[in-house]
Write a protein that holds these residues in place. Sequence first.
Motif, PDB file in Angstrom:
ATOM      1  N   LYS A  46      64.489 -33.031  58.730  1.00  0.00           N
ATOM      2  CA  LYS A  46      63.046 -32.781  58.695  1.00  0.00           C
ATOM      3  C   LYS A  46      62.752 -31.389  58.147  1.00  0.00           C
ATOM      4  N   ILE A  47      63.567 -30.415  58.551  1.00  0.00           N
ATOM      5  CA  ILE A  47      63.397 -29.044  58.065  1.00  0.00           C
ATOM      6  C   ILE A  47      63.638 -28.979  56.562  1.00  0.00           C
ATOM      7  N   ILE A 105      57.400 -27.451  50.594  1.00  0.00           N
ATOM      8  CA  ILE A 105      56.857 -26.102  50.391  1.00  0.00           C
ATOM      9  C   ILE A 105      57.229 -25.585  49.000  1.00  0.00           C
ATOM     10  N   THR A 106      58.491 -25.809  48.599  1.00  0.00           N
ATOM     11  CA  THR A 106      58.940 -25.388  47.272  1.00  0.00           C
ATOM     12  C   THR A 106      58.147 -26.079  46.176  1.00  0.00           C
ATOM     13  N   GLN A 107      57.896 -27.378  46.360  1.00  0.00           N
ATOM     14  CA  GLN A 107      57.136 -28.140  45.375  1.00  0.00           C
ATOM     15  C   GLN A 107      55.694 -27.643  45.287  1.00  0.00           C
ATOM     16  N   GLN A 125      70.656 -33.545  63.902  1.00  0.00           N
ATOM     17  CA  GLN A 125      70.741 -33.991  62.516  1.00  0.00           C
ATOM     18  C   GLN A 125      69.368 -34.364  61.975  1.00  0.00           C
ATOM     19  N   GLN A 126      68.570 -35.085  62.787  1.00  0.00           N
ATOM     20  CA  GLN A 126      67.231 -35.476  62.368  1.00  0.00           C
ATOM     21  C   GLN A 126      66.333 -34.258  62.163  1.00  0.00           C
ATOM     22  N   LEU A 127      66.476 -33.262  63.038  1.00  0.00           N
ATOM     23  CA  LEU A 127      65.679 -32.038  62.897  1.00  0.00           C
ATOM     24  C   LEU A 127      66.052 -31.278  61.630  1.00  0.00           C
TER      25      LEU A 127
END
Length: 239
Positions: free
Chosen positions: A75-76, A83-85, A70-72
């Motif tokens: 983070k993804i 990246i989108t921003q 869930q944490q990974l």
Amino acid sequence: MSSNKSSSTETQITKANLMQSAELILSDDIVVSYLQDNPEIFARHPELLTSIRLADHQRGTVSLVERQQQQLRLKIHSLEDEITQLMSIANNNEQLFSLYSDLYLRLLDCTSANELLDCLFQATTELLSLSNLKLWLVKPIAVDHHSLIKNDCGGIIQNRLDKDDYYFGRLQQSEQELVFSQVTEGSVVLVKLEHQHKVLGFLAISSADAEHFDPRMDTLLLSQFKKLVAKLLKQHLTL
């Protein structure tokens, strides 16, 4: 015999007290430090990965492995958003750079003071979708144009641009009336115009968006823009 039994009892009591004391001082930091120093504990006891259950707001309880996954995922998702921003910012910067490049060519093609002022006003209000553009000059000129400020704005340039080349934010009501002849909503940028270390005046550009002109704005494009405008004003208006 009685002495040996008494000694043994005291030893047991001492051990019990030590264990109880150790339990009392056990803290999160100690547990975290131990697990960091001894990660092989999970290799020796792999059942802990699935048997230890953690509270989860959506699924009730989850295992350590599920929590890690869930944490990974979170983070993804966060990296994807970043990246989108960044791609959006890069795209906006590219468009802005293209607009400024086209504007520079148009300004260089101007053959008169009125044409230069028309081009500046049109570029500001149409190409950049801003509200208004005004120009105040230290030296009065024999040119009539709606973008020229006729009021005395010496106090504004002294208060706002004495030590800086730009002012971003809001103007006081009295300053707004001097510059724009009315009270305006939103934000403004004041750009000091200098040529060969001589102050010619300033440009005032307004936006209806109160957050558009912010002191944290990058001034790279504005720096190039103000140098070109000052040079062309000097040429066309013989300031």
